[in-house]
Design a protein around this motif. Structure first.
Motif, PDB file in Angstrom:
ATOM      1  N   UNK A   1       0.822  -1.203   0.000  1.00 35.16           N
ATOM      2  CA  UNK A   1       0.000   0.000   0.000  1.00 35.16           C
ATOM      3  C   UNK A   1       0.856   1.253   0.000  1.00 35.16           C
ATOM      4  N   UNK A   2       1.932   1.237   0.788  1.00 34.80           N
ATOM      5  CA  UNK A   2       2.818   2.388   0.843  1.00 34.80           C
ATOM      6  C   UNK A   2       3.522   2.594  -0.495  1.00 34.80           C
ATOM      7  N   UNK A   3       3.946   1.485  -1.122  1.00 31.09           N
ATOM      8  CA  UNK A   3       4.635   1.572  -2.410  1.00 31.09           C
ATOM      9  C   UNK A   3       3.727   2.189  -3.469  1.00 31.09           C
ATOM     10  N   UNK A   4       2.435   1.813  -3.464  1.00 34.48           N
ATOM     11  CA  UNK A   4       1.496   2.327  -4.465  1.00 34.48           C
ATOM     12  C   UNK A   4       1.129   3.782  -4.225  1.00 34.48           C
ATOM     13  N   UNK A   5       1.288   4.240  -2.997  1.00 34.39           N
ATOM     14  CA  UNK A   5       1.059   5.659  -2.722  1.00 34.39           C
ATOM     15  C   UNK A   5       2.220   6.508  -3.229  1.00 34.39           C
ATOM     16  N   UNK A   6       3.409   5.912  -3.280  1.00 32.48           N
ATOM     17  CA  UNK A   6       4.604   6.652  -3.671  1.00 32.48           C
ATOM     18  C   UNK A   6       4.911   6.553  -5.155  1.00 32.48           C
ATOM     19  N   UNK A   7       4.366   5.524  -5.829  1.00 36.33           N
ATOM     20  CA  UNK A   7       4.754   5.282  -7.224  1.00 36.33           C
ATOM     21  C   UNK A   7       3.585   4.689  -7.993  1.00 36.33           C
TER      22      UNK A   7
END
Length: 251
Positions: free
Chosen positions: A41-47
């Motif tokens: 989830x964090x990765x998809x918020x950043x990229x």
């Protein structure tokens, strides 16, 4: 498509390493990894990713729990990996926003083939919408607005409105609804819809159309479980019912 950005989510490093190795050999090098649902989830918020491979059995939040949150930030294809093989588990995966469901143990070459197929559909639909937007801007042809009272789809603006409110609509969901709006009261089988919208022959076990019909109903129907616009004609396929108030006019 080999520059596609891919996120692999699995808590078993051996699986991550296997998929990375095979994808690298096929020319896919823009790959990130995550070992938990929270990290994904964090990765998809950043990229912005073009495709996500998501394991179902993750520590903490499962892939099934994480998928709806990912869908809030991306319309990229999501491929589930799971040791669960029942039809119920597969249907659940599609219902929460997945585009494909691959059971373990798997052939890594088959996974790569499915990734390639999903990316081809994803980039093809995105390219199609971009082309239609450019056509509108250059005024080379007139596009239509389809008004069904409760919902309104603007082909030129690539916009869906439900009760006057703009609704986010992934590219292939929009294309399928647009095709049905252009052909109201006509019954199409799943394979016919797939060929018209995706531009290729469907696989005999392909649930893609069913999943996308479900996503359309979630957006335009008052009660998606009891649809009044997109009807399933048992044994034949689907049709969009055009009531008397349905209107088509030039934008």
């Amino acid at each position: 498509m080999n520059d596609a950005s891919i996120l692999l989510v699995d808590d078993e490093w051996s699986i991550i390493e296997l998929l990375q190795t095979v994808l690298y050999k096929e020319g896919y090098t823009n790959i990130d990894t995550a070992g938990t649902g929270e990290a994904a989830m964090m990765a998809c918020e950043l990229k912005k990713y073009d495709l996500i491979v998501l394991d179902v059995m993750l520590p903490g939040r499962s892939g099934i729990e994480v998928c709806p949150f990912l869908r809030q930030t991306t319309d990229a294809p999501i491929l589930f990996l799971s040791a669960r093989t029942s039809d119920f588990d597969k249907i659940t995966g599609f219902a929460v926003g997945g585009d494909d469901y691959i059971t373990k143990p798997f052939n890594p070459l088959e996974v790569v083939a499915r990734i390639r197929s999903q990316l081809r559909r994803y980039f093809g639909a995105t390219h199609q919408l971009a082309m239609e937007s450019r056509i509108k801007e250059s005024s080379r042809r007139v596009l239509n607005v389809y008004d069904y009272g409760r919902f309104r789809i603007d082909e030129a603006a690539c916009e869906l409105q439900v009760e006057g409110i703009s609704v986010t609509c992934p590219a292939l969901v929009f294309q399928l609804l647009l095709f049905l709006c252009k052909n109201p009261n006509q019954i199409f089988s799943k394979s016919q819809l797939y060929e018209h919208v995706w531009g290729e022959e469907s696989l005999s076990d392909d649930n893609t159309v069913m999943v996308h019909i479900h996503r359309i109903r979630e957006r335009i129907e008052k009660d998606p479980s009891n649809p009044s616009f997109i009807i399933n004609v048992r044994g034949l396929g689907y049709k969009l019912v055009q009531a008397n108030e349905g209107r088509i006019y030039s934008s």
